[in-house]
Design an enzyme around this catalytic site. Structure first.
Site, PDB file in Angstrom:
ATOM      1  CB  CYS A  84       5.371  -4.053   0.094  1.00 58.82           C
ATOM      2  SG  CYS A  84       6.131  -2.491  -0.307  1.00 58.82           S
ATOM      3  CE1 TYR A  85       1.606   1.163   5.778  1.00 55.82           C
ATOM      4  CE2 TYR A  85      -0.251  -0.351   5.531  1.00 55.82           C
ATOM      5  CZ  TYR A  85       0.339   0.730   6.164  1.00 55.82           C
ATOM      6  OH  TYR A  85      -0.316   1.375   7.177  1.00 55.82           O
ATOM      7  CG  ASP A 104     -17.777 -11.201 -19.263  1.00 52.08           C
ATOM      8  OD1 ASP A 104     -16.958 -12.120 -19.433  1.00 52.08           O
ATOM      9  OD2 ASP A 104     -17.455 -10.017 -19.130  1.00 52.08           O
ATOM     10  CB  SER A 105     -23.996 -11.652 -21.334  1.00 57.66           C
ATOM     11  OG  SER A 105     -23.732 -11.664 -22.708  1.00 57.66           O
ATOM     12  CB  SER A 106     -22.164 -16.248 -23.850  1.00 59.41           C
ATOM     13  OG  SER A 106     -22.373 -15.267 -24.825  1.00 59.41           O
ATOM     14  CG  HIS A 139       5.120  -5.800  -4.467  1.00 57.97           C
ATOM     15  ND1 HIS A 139       3.849  -5.602  -4.008  1.00 57.97           N
ATOM     16  CD2 HIS A 139       5.816  -4.686  -4.137  1.00 57.97           C
ATOM     17  CE1 HIS A 139       3.759  -4.418  -3.424  1.00 57.97           C
ATOM     18  NE2 HIS A 139       4.953  -3.839  -3.497  1.00 57.97           N
ATOM     19  N   GLY A 199     -21.298 -11.476 -26.015  1.00 60.65           N
ATOM     20  CA  GLY A 199     -19.959 -11.501 -25.436  1.00 60.65           C
ATOM     21  C   GLY A 199     -19.801 -12.705 -24.512  1.00 60.65           C
ATOM     22  CE  LYS A 247     -13.556 -11.174 -20.831  1.00 60.14           C
ATOM     23  NZ  LYS A 247     -14.806 -10.426 -21.006  1.00 60.14           N
ATOM     24  CB  SER A 279     -23.825  -8.484 -25.124  1.00 60.03           C
ATOM     25  OG  SER A 279     -22.754  -9.278 -24.640  1.00 60.03           O
ATOM     26  CD  GLU A 317       2.103  -8.566  -4.967  1.00 60.05           C
ATOM     27  OE1 GLU A 317       3.059  -9.190  -4.463  1.00 60.05           O
ATOM     28  OE2 GLU A 317       1.702  -7.469  -4.524  1.00 60.05           O
ATOM     29  N   GLY A 351       0.833  -1.196   0.000  1.00 57.76           N
ATOM     30  CA  GLY A 351       0.000   0.000   0.000  1.00 57.76           C
ATOM     31  C   GLY A 351       0.859   1.233   0.000  1.00 57.76           C
TER      32      GLY A 351
END
Ligand code: XMP
Length: 518
Positions: A84-85, A232-234, A175, A230, A374, A228, A177, A57
């Protein structure tokens, strides 16, 4: 809430907190990110994490009101990793000492060397000597908290890796990650192994659990879903249909701004292949008439957005008695991010594919993808048997071809654009480049230029080709096609598409450009 072993990531405002979650998900661990100021004793008890990670952070532990975790986190008896932080916090809270950066901040690549003693967290590390890590800090640890020892040092960070092995408290200055810490995934893998995670976060398990949850939520109610085309909606629609069958109706609004063959593909797949009840609302005349003579980009977007809601509402009402609206909301849309401007306030990103509708129509939301990133949605789509060509499709914006047709939109221009775009994408596929590109499309420019074809003069539209590489659409680079590909594609387009006599390739990155033209 998920039934899996859960890891809690407490967010202290790092730019890369989401990456911690992604790395852990890749290791089949279920984790959630929560901002520090939402995590109190009661939350910790109900979340019951098997392990906790403190993110980095931008704050300093010396700052007034510096973000802190609840003290009880250290009494949970579970492994904790401070990054880190997060490392500085652990030292600060557990009796060590942090010193203010005296202008000697350390950013970027550094190399960590091991100390004498071995640490379970570092299994597989230092096999080839030093490990490259990525640092980004101003303050630094000056004295360790009781019980902590040093297990790795770098020239700029004598306390690069510290731990209290008895309590399984680990604190690192760098970090793990990020991509620039190549051994980071191994370190995180060791951490979750030490914490005893069973690695039960798989898409098969998720699918079964999601289906159960949808059934519990919806009961015998009806659900409508705006489709749509796309990913995600599919994926959301197919998952919900598996859960509740024909209690689901999908509404696909065709605004007349789709690509060649797109409406047919979507309708065929959902109605014929999946047998999902689907209303195909062909409203292209309505949209195209409303857009006549409009050339301002924002006006276009507003007209399309407003009409979309009206049309969706009209058709959704036809379904009759629907109590739920399904949306393909993803995890990045619902993570509450920590904002340090004006104190530790919380900015909540809200996501409304069909803005305002749920309230207006008195609908409850069904969002079965809200725990997924995603790439996980794509994995779930594969699990559900969606065709690969569909899952790997480039993103396509809601306003469709309208924002690829700068200036006034006419039916003629749209017809030209559809043909040219189809050839461009066909070229990309033929050359095996589709999956290497994040998004590619053609745009028809509002300019005519002179050319010569055969023995005649032409005066036709110019076409721009765009192809970008990107991770999330926030930044992008133009794709480096070779010249032969571009000239072959331009020749095909000019020969096969009447109305185009000149082709440009857009080499602008984002920023300063955007991906779309408008
Ligand atoms: P820009 O043009 O802003 O686009 O660089 C970034 C990404 O977002 C997509 N995009 C949209 N998607 N509705 C959408 O669903 C929109 O209004 C919209 N505008 C841009 C764009 O295609 C790219 O992937």
């Amino acid at each position: 809430m998920s039934q899996h072993d859960r890891l809690l990531i407490i967010d202290f405002g790092s730019q890369v907190t989401q990456l911690i979650a992604r790395r852990l998900r890749e290791l089949s661990v279920y984790c959630e990110i929560h901002p520090f100021n939402r995590v109190d004793d009661a939350f910790l008890r109900s979340f019951a994490p098997r392990a906790v990670i403190f993110s980095g952070g931008p704050a300093s532990v010396f700052a007034e009101g510096a973000p802190m975790p609840p003290e009880s986190v250290f009494d949970l008896g579970v492994p904790i990793l401070g990054i880190c932080y997060g490392q500085q916090l652990m030292m600060h809270c557990l009796g060590g000492r942090v010193e203010r950066g005296d202008g000697t901040a350390e950013f970027g690549r550094a190399h960590v060397s091991p100390t004498e003693e071995r640490l379970d967290l570092l299994q597989g590390w230092f096999e080839a000597g030093r490990e490259q890590v990525w640092m980004s800090h101003g303050d630094h640890v000056a004295a360790l908290a009781p019980g902590f020892r040093v297990f790795g040092t770098s020239p700029g960070a004598p306390f690069a890796i510290t731990a209290d092995p008895a309590r399984h408290f680990y604190a690192v200055q760098f970090h793990p990650e990020v991509h620039h810490t190549p051994g980071g995934a191994k370190l995180l893998g060791n951490f979750i192994r030490i914490a005893g995670f069973s690695g039960d976060w798989t898409m098969g398990a998720y699918r079964d659990e999601a289906i159960r949850k949808i059934r519990d939520q919806v009961g015998d109610g009806k659900v409508i879903c705006g489709l749509s085309g796309g990913v995600d909606s599919s994926v959301a629609a197919v998952l919900i249909h598996e859960a509740i069958g024909d209690q689901l109706t999908c509404v696909f609004v065709d605004h007349g701004l789709l690509r060649q063959g797109e409406a047919e593909q979507v309708v065929t797949m959902f109605r014929d292949h999946y047998n999902i009840p689907l209303i195909h609302a062909d409203e292209s005349e309505l949209f195209l008439t409303a857009l006549e003579g409009v050339s301002d980009p924002e006006r276009k977007r507003k007209i399309i957005g407003g009409l979309f809601i009206d049309v969706f509402q009209k058709h959704a009402t036809e379904v009759g008695g629907a109590r739920f609206l399904a949306q393909g909301t993803l995890y990045p849309d619902v993570i509450e991010s920590v904002s340090f401007s004006g104190g530790p306030s919380v900015t909540i990103k809200s996501h409304h594919n069909v803005g305002g509708l749920p309230e207006k129509m008195g609908l409850k939301l069904v969002e079965p993808l809200r725990e997924l990133f995603k790439d996980e949605v794509r994995a779930l789509g594969r699990e559900l048997g969606l065709p690969e060509a569909f899952i790997a499709r480039h993103p396509f914006p809601g306003p469709g071809l309208a924002i690829r047709c700068p200036g006034e939109i006419t039916r003629d221009k749209l017809a030209i654009l559809r043909k040219a775009d189809a050839i461009y994408i066909d070229q990309i596929r033929r050359h095996g480049l589709y999956n290497a590109i994040w998004q590619a499309f053609a745009a028809i420019l509002p300019v005519r230029t002179v050319g010569v074809m055969g023995d005649g003069r032409t005066y036709d539209y110019a076409l721009a080709l765009r192809a970008v590489t990107s991770v999330d659409g926030m930044t992008a680079d133009s794709y480096p096609f070779d010249h032969d590909f571009l000239s072959e594609t331009a020749t095909r387009i000019i020969n096969e598409v009447p109305g185009i006599n000149r082709v440009f390739y857009d080499v602008t990155s984002k920023p300063p450009g955007t991906i779309e033209m408008e």
